[in-house]
Design a protein around this motif. Structure first.
Motif, PDB file in Angstrom:
ATOM      1  N   ALA A 146     -59.234  35.304  55.706  1.00 57.01           N
ATOM      2  CA  ALA A 146     -60.543  35.962  55.627  1.00 57.01           C
ATOM      3  C   ALA A 146     -61.661  34.976  55.943  1.00 57.01           C
ATOM      4  N   ARG A 147     -61.557  33.774  55.389  1.00 57.89           N
ATOM      5  CA  ARG A 147     -62.629  32.794  55.578  1.00 57.89           C
ATOM      6  C   ARG A 147     -62.711  32.323  57.024  1.00 57.89           C
ATOM      7  N   ASP A 148     -61.548  32.042  57.634  1.00 61.78           N
ATOM      8  CA  ASP A 148     -61.540  31.426  58.970  1.00 61.78           C
ATOM      9  C   ASP A 148     -61.377  32.448  60.096  1.00 61.78           C
ATOM     10  N   GLY A 149     -61.130  33.715  59.749  1.00 64.14           N
ATOM     11  CA  GLY A 149     -60.819  34.700  60.777  1.00 64.14           C
ATOM     12  C   GLY A 149     -59.539  34.331  61.512  1.00 64.14           C
ATOM     13  N   ALA A 150     -58.594  33.736  60.788  1.00 63.84           N
ATOM     14  CA  ALA A 150     -57.354  33.246  61.400  1.00 63.84           C
ATOM     15  C   ALA A 150     -56.215  34.235  61.183  1.00 63.84           C
ATOM     16  N   SER A 151     -55.162  34.083  61.979  1.00 65.57           N
ATOM     17  CA  SER A 151     -53.985  34.935  61.801  1.00 65.57           C
ATOM     18  C   SER A 151     -53.125  34.362  60.678  1.00 65.57           C
ATOM     19  N   GLU A 152     -52.264  35.196  60.119  1.00 68.70           N
ATOM     20  CA  GLU A 152     -51.364  34.733  59.063  1.00 68.70           C
ATOM     21  C   GLU A 152     -50.470  33.604  59.589  1.00 68.70           C
ATOM     22  N   ALA A 153     -49.999  33.763  60.837  1.00 64.63           N
ATOM     23  CA  ALA A 153     -49.107  32.741  61.412  1.00 64.63           C
ATOM     24  C   ALA A 153     -49.821  31.398  61.503  1.00 64.63           C
ATOM     25  N   ASP A 154     -51.080  31.437  61.897  1.00 66.30           N
ATOM     26  CA  ASP A 154     -51.857  30.202  62.034  1.00 66.30           C
ATOM     27  C   ASP A 154     -52.030  29.528  60.673  1.00 66.30           C
ATOM     28  N   VAL A 155     -52.394  30.331  59.655  1.00 59.87           N
ATOM     29  CA  VAL A 155     -52.588  29.760  58.313  1.00 59.87           C
ATOM     30  C   VAL A 155     -51.276  29.177  57.799  1.00 59.87           C
ATOM     31  N   ARG A 156     -50.181  29.920  58.005  1.00 58.53           N
ATOM     32  CA  ARG A 156     -48.884  29.433  57.507  1.00 58.53           C
ATOM     33  C   ARG A 156     -48.435  28.169  58.251  1.00 58.53           C
ATOM     34  N   ALA A 157     -48.787  28.065  59.517  1.00 61.76           N
ATOM     35  CA  ALA A 157     -48.427  26.861  60.277  1.00 61.76           C
ATOM     36  C   ALA A 157     -49.189  25.658  59.735  1.00 61.76           C
ATOM     37  N   ARG A 158     -50.479  25.871  59.394  1.00 60.55           N
ATOM     38  CA  ARG A 158     -51.274  24.765  58.827  1.00 60.55           C
ATOM     39  C   ARG A 158     -50.726  24.386  57.455  1.00 60.55           C
ATOM     40  N   MET A 159     -50.340  25.402  56.685  1.00 58.10           N
ATOM     41  CA  MET A 159     -49.757  25.167  55.355  1.00 58.10           C
ATOM     42  C   MET A 159     -48.492  24.317  55.443  1.00 58.10           C
ATOM     43  N   ALA A 160     -47.684  24.617  56.455  1.00 59.30           N
ATOM     44  CA  ALA A 160     -46.390  23.937  56.595  1.00 59.30           C
ATOM     45  C   ALA A 160     -46.563  22.452  56.895  1.00 59.30           C
ATOM     46  N   ARG A 161     -47.737  22.090  57.440  1.00 64.40           N
ATOM     47  CA  ARG A 161     -47.975  20.670  57.746  1.00 64.40           C
ATOM     48  C   ARG A 161     -48.483  19.895  56.528  1.00 64.40           C
ATOM     49  N   GLN A 162     -48.813  20.616  55.440  1.00 62.82           N
ATOM     50  CA  GLN A 162     -49.296  19.926  54.236  1.00 62.82           C
ATOM     51  C   GLN A 162     -48.127  19.679  53.277  1.00 62.82           C
ATOM     52  N   ILE A 163     -48.335  18.791  52.304  1.00 65.32           N
ATOM     53  CA  ILE A 163     -47.251  18.574  51.346  1.00 65.32           C
ATOM     54  C   ILE A 163     -47.052  19.855  50.532  1.00 65.32           C
ATOM     55  N   ALA A 164     -45.797  20.115  50.133  1.00 55.98           N
ATOM     56  CA  ALA A 164     -45.472  21.356  49.424  1.00 55.98           C
ATOM     57  C   ALA A 164     -46.147  21.348  48.047  1.00 55.98           C
ATOM     58  N   PRO A 165     -46.511  22.540  47.544  1.00 52.23           N
ATOM     59  CA  PRO A 165     -47.200  22.615  46.252  1.00 52.23           C
ATOM     60  C   PRO A 165     -46.469  21.904  45.115  1.00 52.23           C
TER      61      PRO A 165
END
Ligand code: ATP
Length: 215
Positions: A146-165
């Motif tokens: 919602a904030r970035d106007g991004a697709s779910e795939a894009d957000v999940r790809a960025r998430m995958a590059r960060q350390i896991a929760p």
């Protein structure tokens, strides 16, 4: 002055916490993203290092960093990425130390360094306390979309590059840090942010509030 390192994955709510803390007098918030942009123009050692490593085309004719070119260069080359990080991470730490010194001289009580990458760049060593903001994954994805106007795939790809929760929580616990759970509304998150600040430095007046007045 207490130095707080505020971190958390994409869409977790760390900027919301930082923004809330900034309504209090005596708080200075520094965003890692802003520091990273600033050093690309202001740090001559970094600029010289980038030119030596990646060539003079790293900066355009006006002297601005050619981000797209650099991003393309390191995208699928782990060695180039490591070389870039070896230049940028120490420069971020230098800029952070300078910002800390300025804040200290100005009588700031709580210095907040908000960074998606805290442990990864060794910035956790420069802070007195680490706070990790966490939120349910579905909320994080929905809010970042919602904030970035991004697709779910894009957000999940960025998430995958960060350390896991769970790894972020493990590292936070290892340094005696605080986990701020963002699992309710914004008012609840604000109350938790206020509680954290109070625990670290004591009660802080809100900007514009007259000390001693109630309401
Ligand atoms: P990033 O690393 O992607 O910048 P972040 O951790 O800084 O993410 P925020 O920008 O603070 O995350 O939050 C993402 C969005 O979700 C923002 O628009 C924010 O206002 C909203 N938000 C955060 N927490 C809540 C909440 N508890 N209820 C409703 N909205 C929220």
């Amino acid at each position: 002055m207490i130095i707080l390192g505020l971190t958390g994955g994409i869409g977790s709510g760390k900027t919301a916490v930082a923004t809330r803390l900034a309504v209090h007098a005596g708080v200075r918030v520094v965003l890692a993203d802003d520091l990273a942009k600033q050093i690309m123009t202001d740090d001559p050692d970094l600029r010289a290092g980038l030119v030596a490593q990646f060539g003079p085309d790293t900066f355009d004719a006006a002297g601005a960093l050619d981000r797209a070119r650099l991003a393309a260069r390191v995208f699928s080359d782990p060695d180039a990425l490591a070389a870039l990080n070896a230049l940028v991470h120490p420069a971020v730490r230098r800029a952070m130390q300078a910002a800390i010194a300025t804040a200290r001289a100005e009588g700031v009580r709580l210095f907040v360094y908000e960074a998606a990458l805290l442990f990864e760049v060794g910035a956790d060593a420069l802070v007195d306390h680490v706070a990790l903001v966490t939120a349910p994954e579905a909320d994080r994805v929905a809010r970042a979309m919602a904030r970035d106007g991004a697709s779910e795939a894009d957000v999940r790809a960025r998430m995958a590059r960060q350390i896991a929760p769970h790894e972020a929580e493990r590292r936070t616990a290892a340094v005696g840090g605080t986990v701020v759970r963002n699992d309710a509304d914004l008012a609840t998150l604000h109350a938790r942010a206020d509680g954290l600040a109070e625990r670290l430095v004591g009660e802080l007046p809100r900007i514009g509030e007259v000390p001693g007045s109630d309401g």
